[in-house]
Design an enzyme around this catalytic site. Structure first.
Site, short mmCIF file in Angstrom:
data_model
loop_
_atom_site.label_atom_id
_atom_site.label_comp_id
_atom_site.label_asym_id
_atom_site.label_seq_id
_atom_site.Cartn_x
_atom_site.Cartn_y
_atom_site.Cartn_z
N GLU A 115 41.19 61.66 81.62
CA GLU A 115 40.73 60.40 82.19
C GLU A 115 41.50 60.07 83.46
OE1 GLU A 115 40.71 55.64 81.00
OE2 GLU A 115 41.05 57.14 79.42
N GLU A 155 47.24 47.02 88.56
CA GLU A 155 46.66 48.09 89.38
C GLU A 155 46.47 47.69 90.83
OE1 GLU A 155 42.91 51.23 89.33
OE2 GLU A 155 43.18 49.82 87.68
N LYS A 182 32.78 60.62 83.02
CA LYS A 182 33.54 59.48 82.52
C LYS A 182 32.83 58.20 82.93
CE LYS A 182 37.70 56.72 83.25
NZ LYS A 182 38.97 56.53 83.98
#
Length: 483
Positions: free
Chosen positions: A333, A289, A239
């Site tokens: 993911e 986040e 990724k």
């Protein structure tokens, strides 16, 4: 106490703690201690309620300002001025900031009239995404930069704490006391302004925004996503997160506190932050986040990866959320992120806890797969040790980290600066909190550079990823349009 040590009358009941015997005893002991070059004095006292963002707006000095706010966590911090600056660059920057903090701590004498984990000096700032940060538009921020401000206002729950930092130099105790009174009085005057005035932050003229997105930007983006997928198919990594930027020009100079006000109103679930370097330059954002919070040996972080839009009705919104929870691409993911955090925390922790399946975190315009993570941290571990290990998470970097990160700049062809890097604060009581600086913009005069990124895995669709970046630009573009 001789006549030279007599203290002037305090001008208001509000600072009557400065007339307390404990405070005068602290100053008396200070007067008999040996003067140390570079010594700093920290004073913390309760203060009447004032919105920290309002205090920042009304403070006359516009350079070196900091704001941190998370209404959901019931904490808000504003600060201004610069007494000391901690800077570092290169691969050892996290360790160097930690070392410089320990060295400076030895020179700080602190007094607080209240016992609280948020009392005392706070260091505020952040890191760049990469080990070095020398691009022209980001150079002032450095690769790691924290300030010890002249004043810090903390709202924590129903408490409001003001901390002042004074350079002792060779001042007489009477002069130090007088300076404290003057600076507290100045701050009370700011509080008075906030309660009695209404200042317009922009003119009645309509603001006009011009978007300077490059020609063929979408085709460039698609090419970059395909290049990343080719690397994945060749097993270079599993990724990678790619970001892009757009430049916006405003008719009027951009006001960071006004922008932050609009972001706070629209995104109360997010960490709203301002890091202002000078009169013209700020880094600002509303990020969902959390990278790290640390208190009493308990460390909290989260996995946040996998995104979808919000629905136009309750049923549509629920259907989109359910689809996100079932999406193999998004679950893959997200799992990269959680697995990497587990691996990063294991050497420092007795135990790492998190649910087996992700939840949904809903924001104003987007919803994410979300896994809360907590860990009990081993004795002696500092917050910068954990930041060094966690940054960058696969949510903003890639997986595996060592294989994916070297390819990011090569594919993106942009300078991230502090975008997607740790921004936050820490103190000398073992507390700190950092967010990942996404949904953010670099402001300079009337220009704004906006950033947004997406996680690319083997079955990513370039068109969908392009649409996701547009969705992630919305918080900042909407706030800019409110000016």
């Amino acid at each position: 106490m001789n006549s030279a040590d007599r203290f002037p009358e305090t001008p208001t009941k509000f600072i009557e703690t400065l007339d307390s015997e404990s405070f005068k005893a602290f100053l008396h002991a200070l007067s008999h201690s040996r003067y140390q070059e570079g010594q700093l004095l920290s004073f913390t006292l309760p203060i009447a309620p004032i919105d920290p963002l309002a205090a920042l707006e009304l403070h006359e000095k516009k350079s070196e300002r900091f704001f941190w706010d998370h209404p959901g966590n019931n904490i808000s911090i504003s600060a201004a001025g610069k007494v000391k600056e901690l800077k570092a660059t290169g691969a050892g920057r996290f360790d160097e900031i930690s070392k410089k903090t320990r060295e400076l701590k030895k020179k700080i004498s602190a007094y607080t009239s209240i016992t609280h984990s948020m009392a005392g000096p706070l260091f505020l700032g952040g890191y760049s995404f990469g080990d070095h940060n020398i691009s022209p538009i980001w150079k002032k921020f450095g690769a790691a930069r924290f300030i010890l401000p002249e004043w810090t206002l903390v709202k924590t729950g129903s408490r409001y704490l003001l901390t002042l930092i004074i350079e002792r130099e060779e001042k007489a105790i009477h002069d130090i006391y007088t300076e404290i009174i003057e600076r507290v009085t100045d701050f009370l005057n700011i509080s008075g302004k906030a309660g009695s005035s209404c200042t317009r932050q922009n003119s009645d003229e309509q603001n006009i925004l011009c978007n300077f997105q490059r020609v063929n930007e979408k085709s460039r983006w698609i090419d970059r996503v395909e290049k990343a997928k080719k690397h994945i198919s060749e097993k270079d990594f599993e990724k990678i997160v790619l970001a892009r930027t757009v430049e916006v020009k405003s008719k009027h100079p951009l006001n960071p506190t006004l922008l932050s006000y609009h972001l706070r109103q629209s995104y109360p679930e997010c960490y709203n932050f301002i890091v202002q370097i000078d009169d013209d330059t700020s880094f600002i954002g509303a990020t969902p986040e959390r990278l790290a919070s640390f208190e009493n040996g308990v460390f909290k972080t989260e996995g946040l990866a996998g995104s979808a839009s919000r629905g136009k009705s309750a049923s549509e919104d629920a259907a989109i959320a359910q689809s996100l929870m079932m999406s193999e691409k998004d679950l893959e993911e997200h799992q990269f992120v959680v697995r990497a955090i587990d691996d990063s925390l294991s050497p420092y922790s007795y135990k790492v806890d998190h649910p087996n399946r992700p939840q949904i975190k809903k924001l104003n315009n987007v919803q994410h797969l979300f896994t809360p993570i907590s860990a009990s941290i081993k004795e002696g571990v500092q917050i910068h040790d954990l930041l060094k290990k966690l940054h960058p998470t696969p949510a903003v970097g890639g997986y595996p980290k060592t294989d994916s990160i070297p390819h990011i700049q090569e594919i993106e062809q942009i300078e991230r600066g502090w975008y997607s890097a740790p921004v936050g604060w820490y103190n000398l009581n073992g507390c700190g909190e950092f967010a990942v600086a996404i949904r953010s913009a670099l402001l300079h005069k009337n220009h704004a550079h906006l950033y947004a990124g997406c996680g690319i895995v083997s079955d990513s669709d370039p068109e969908s990823e392009w649409d996701e970046t547009l969705m992630k630009f919305e918080p900042m573009t909407n706030a800019l349009n409110e000016l």
